[in-house]
Design a protein around this motif. Structure first.
Motif, PDB file in Angstrom:
ATOM      1  N   GLU A 105     -32.653   2.398 -28.931  1.00  0.00           N
ATOM      2  CA  GLU A 105     -31.369   1.765 -28.627  1.00  0.00           C
ATOM      3  C   GLU A 105     -30.495   1.663 -29.874  1.00  0.00           C
ATOM      4  O   GLU A 105     -29.261   1.739 -29.781  1.00  0.00           O
ATOM      5  CB  GLU A 105     -31.600   0.368 -28.035  1.00  0.00           C
ATOM      6  CG  GLU A 105     -30.345  -0.484 -27.853  1.00  0.00           C
ATOM      7  CD  GLU A 105     -29.265   0.195 -27.015  1.00  0.00           C
ATOM      8  OE1 GLU A 105     -28.070  -0.073 -27.265  1.00  0.00           O
ATOM      9  OE2 GLU A 105     -29.609   1.002 -26.117  1.00  0.00           O
TER      10      GLU A 105
ATOM     11  N   ASP B  84     -28.600   4.858 -30.130  1.00  0.00           N
ATOM     12  CA  ASP B  84     -27.551   4.893 -29.108  1.00  0.00           C
ATOM     13  C   ASP B  84     -26.357   4.036 -29.529  1.00  0.00           C
ATOM     14  O   ASP B  84     -25.195   4.434 -29.365  1.00  0.00           O
ATOM     15  CB  ASP B  84     -28.095   4.395 -27.766  1.00  0.00           C
ATOM     16  CG  ASP B  84     -29.189   5.292 -27.207  1.00  0.00           C
ATOM     17  OD1 ASP B  84     -29.296   6.445 -27.664  1.00  0.00           O
ATOM     18  OD2 ASP B  84     -29.930   4.842 -26.324  1.00  0.00           O
ATOM     19  N   ALA B  85     -26.649   2.849 -30.083  1.00  0.00           N
ATOM     20  CA  ALA B  85     -25.572   1.954 -30.520  1.00  0.00           C
ATOM     21  C   ALA B  85     -24.792   2.569 -31.675  1.00  0.00           C
ATOM     22  O   ALA B  85     -23.558   2.442 -31.743  1.00  0.00           O
ATOM     23  CB  ALA B  85     -26.160   0.602 -30.934  1.00  0.00           C
TER      24      ALA B  85
ATOM     25  N   GLU C 161     -24.286   5.759 -32.181  1.00  0.00           N
ATOM     26  CA  GLU C 161     -23.398   6.794 -31.651  1.00  0.00           C
ATOM     27  C   GLU C 161     -22.143   6.172 -31.050  1.00  0.00           C
ATOM     28  O   GLU C 161     -21.031   6.673 -31.256  1.00  0.00           O
ATOM     29  CB  GLU C 161     -24.109   7.634 -30.590  1.00  0.00           C
ATOM     30  CG  GLU C 161     -23.246   8.814 -30.155  1.00  0.00           C
ATOM     31  CD  GLU C 161     -23.632   9.405 -28.808  1.00  0.00           C
ATOM     32  OE1 GLU C 161     -23.073  10.457 -28.461  1.00  0.00           O
ATOM     33  OE2 GLU C 161     -24.453   8.810 -28.096  1.00  0.00           O
ATOM     34  N   ARG C 162     -22.303   5.081 -30.318  1.00  0.00           N
ATOM     35  CA  ARG C 162     -21.127   4.426 -29.714  1.00  0.00           C
ATOM     36  C   ARG C 162     -20.175   3.929 -30.798  1.00  0.00           C
ATOM     37  O   ARG C 162     -18.954   4.088 -30.689  1.00  0.00           O
ATOM     38  CB  ARG C 162     -21.579   3.269 -28.823  1.00  0.00           C
ATOM     39  CG  ARG C 162     -22.319   3.712 -27.567  1.00  0.00           C
ATOM     40  CD  ARG C 162     -22.468   2.558 -26.587  1.00  0.00           C
ATOM     41  NE  ARG C 162     -23.339   1.518 -27.097  1.00  0.00           N
ATOM     42  CZ  ARG C 162     -24.662   1.476 -26.890  1.00  0.00           C
ATOM     43  NH1 ARG C 162     -25.273   2.438 -26.205  1.00  0.00           N
ATOM     44  NH2 ARG C 162     -25.385   0.479 -27.372  1.00  0.00           N
ATOM     45  N   ARG C 163     -20.726   3.341 -31.854  1.00  0.00           N
ATOM     46  CA  ARG C 163     -19.890   2.823 -32.937  1.00  0.00           C
ATOM     47  C   ARG C 163     -19.169   3.945 -33.669  1.00  0.00           C
ATOM     48  O   ARG C 163     -17.963   3.848 -33.963  1.00  0.00           O
ATOM     49  CB  ARG C 163     -20.766   2.031 -33.904  1.00  0.00           C
ATOM     50  CG  ARG C 163     -20.001   1.353 -35.031  1.00  0.00           C
ATOM     51  CD  ARG C 163     -20.910   0.490 -35.871  1.00  0.00           C
ATOM     52  NE  ARG C 163     -21.960   1.262 -36.530  1.00  0.00           N
ATOM     53  CZ  ARG C 163     -23.239   1.272 -36.178  1.00  0.00           C
ATOM     54  NH1 ARG C 163     -23.653   0.549 -35.158  1.00  0.00           N
ATOM     55  NH2 ARG C 163     -24.115   2.001 -36.850  1.00  0.00           N
TER      56      ARG C 163
ATOM     57  N   SER D  32     -18.459   6.965 -32.508  1.00  0.00           N
ATOM     58  CA  SER D  32     -17.459   7.563 -31.617  1.00  0.00           C
ATOM     59  C   SER D  32     -16.176   6.739 -31.626  1.00  0.00           C
ATOM     60  O   SER D  32     -15.069   7.300 -31.631  1.00  0.00           O
ATOM     61  CB  SER D  32     -18.010   7.663 -30.197  1.00  0.00           C
ATOM     62  OG  SER D  32     -19.098   8.560 -30.145  1.00  0.00           O
ATOM     63  N   HIS D  33     -16.321   5.437 -31.652  1.00  0.00           N
ATOM     64  CA  HIS D  33     -15.144   4.553 -31.724  1.00  0.00           C
ATOM     65  C   HIS D  33     -14.379   4.785 -33.029  1.00  0.00           C
ATOM     66  O   HIS D  33     -13.137   4.898 -33.035  1.00  0.00           O
ATOM     67  CB  HIS D  33     -15.597   3.097 -31.618  1.00  0.00           C
ATOM     68  CG  HIS D  33     -14.487   2.099 -31.752  1.00  0.00           C
ATOM     69  ND1 HIS D  33     -14.205   1.466 -32.950  1.00  0.00           N
ATOM     70  CD2 HIS D  33     -13.566   1.647 -30.852  1.00  0.00           C
ATOM     71  CE1 HIS D  33     -13.164   0.656 -32.776  1.00  0.00           C
ATOM     72  NE2 HIS D  33     -12.762   0.741 -31.526  1.00  0.00           N
TER      73      HIS D  33
ATOM     74  N   GLU E 150     -28.081  11.737 -31.175  1.00  0.00           N
ATOM     75  CA  GLU E 150     -28.529  10.812 -30.121  1.00  0.00           C
ATOM     76  C   GLU E 150     -29.600  11.469 -29.262  1.00  0.00           C
ATOM     77  O   GLU E 150     -30.600  10.842 -28.896  1.00  0.00           O
ATOM     78  CB  GLU E 150     -27.323  10.390 -29.283  1.00  0.00           C
ATOM     79  CG  GLU E 150     -27.611   9.250 -28.303  1.00  0.00           C
ATOM     80  CD  GLU E 150     -28.150   9.732 -26.968  1.00  0.00           C
ATOM     81  OE1 GLU E 150     -28.859   8.953 -26.290  1.00  0.00           O
ATOM     82  OE2 GLU E 150     -27.880  10.898 -26.598  1.00  0.00           O
TER      83      GLU E 150
END
Length: 238
Positions: A59, A62-63, A65-67, A69-70, A99
């Protein structure tokens, strides 16, 4: 009163943010490699508790990658030029590959728990060798990205054929072992899935390398390369 910000300051700020973004992506990638190496270690040690921790730790990748991408999208709003657009595309594509590498590492750890229900298998050493090769490919791809090294990116891409050959050899060995004794079918099936996860990690390292080439050279075609995963061909069967 003139409150406009000098253009050179804007450019410097953008460059600094881009460098930080690259470092964040490389750090994410090294975390995924560490997860992979830990997964290979728990396969050797037959450690179910450690395997579960690796699965849970996915996780964090995954977190990340989200950060990232933002952050990439915030940079995209700054009106970048052609080279900067390639940096933004690479900044979206490479974390997506990382990821997936983290997912495959978690899958190896998860499969190891099921594998531990059977007696120790001699083919685990072949799996570790394949995993070490895949981890090295990812590390080199990340270095190529950090350093902007197109030659290293091409070497990573070319070396994928070696990983494919090693995967095919292990695949054939496991099939033979399964045919010799039906009791080997279940543990060998787990090892086959784990080996395929490692082969796919090599493919994602190649993706990263190809994105480094795109970042440096745009649409200039890549040289042809050897691809040697023969497991779907009839010759792969013993």
């Amino acid at each position: 009163m003139n409150t406009s910000i000098p253009r050179e300051h804007i450019v410097k700020s953008y460059d600094e943010e881009q460098r930080q973004l690259v470092e964040d992506i490389v750090r994410m990638g090294l975390t995924a490699v560490a997860q992979l190496e830990a997964a290979l270690d728990v396969v050797d040690r037959r450690d179910d508790s450690a395997a579960r921790r690796i699965v849970a730790n996915d996780e964090s990748i995954d977190a990340a990658e989200r950060r990232i991408s933002h952050d990439v999208m915030l940079l995209a709003l700054r009106g970048p030029m052609a080279r900067d657009l390639r940096e933004i595309l690479a900044g979206l594509r490479i974390p997506a590959d990382i990821e997936r590498i983290g997912d495959y590492a978690a899958n190896v750890a998860k499969r190891s728990i099921a594998l531990n229900a059977a007696p120790p298998m001699p083919h685990v050493s072949g799996l570790r060798a394949l995993g070490s090769l895949a981890a090295g490919q990812v590390r080199q791809a990340l270095e190529a990205y950090r350093e902007g090294d197109g030659d290293l990116a091409l070497r990573v891409r070319d070396n994928d054929a070696q990983l494919d050959r090693q995967y095919t050899a292990l695949f054939r060995e496991l099939l033979t072992y399964m045919m010799e004794d039906p009791r080997n079918i279940t543990p060998c099936t787990h090892l086959l899935f784990m080996a395929k996860n490692l082969e796919r990690i090599g493919d994602h390292a190649t993706n990263i390398a190809e994105n480094v080439w795109f970042l440096l050279h745009g649409e200039q075609p890549l040289p042809p390369r050897e691809k040697r995963d023969d497991t779907s061909a009839p010759a792969a069967l013993p």
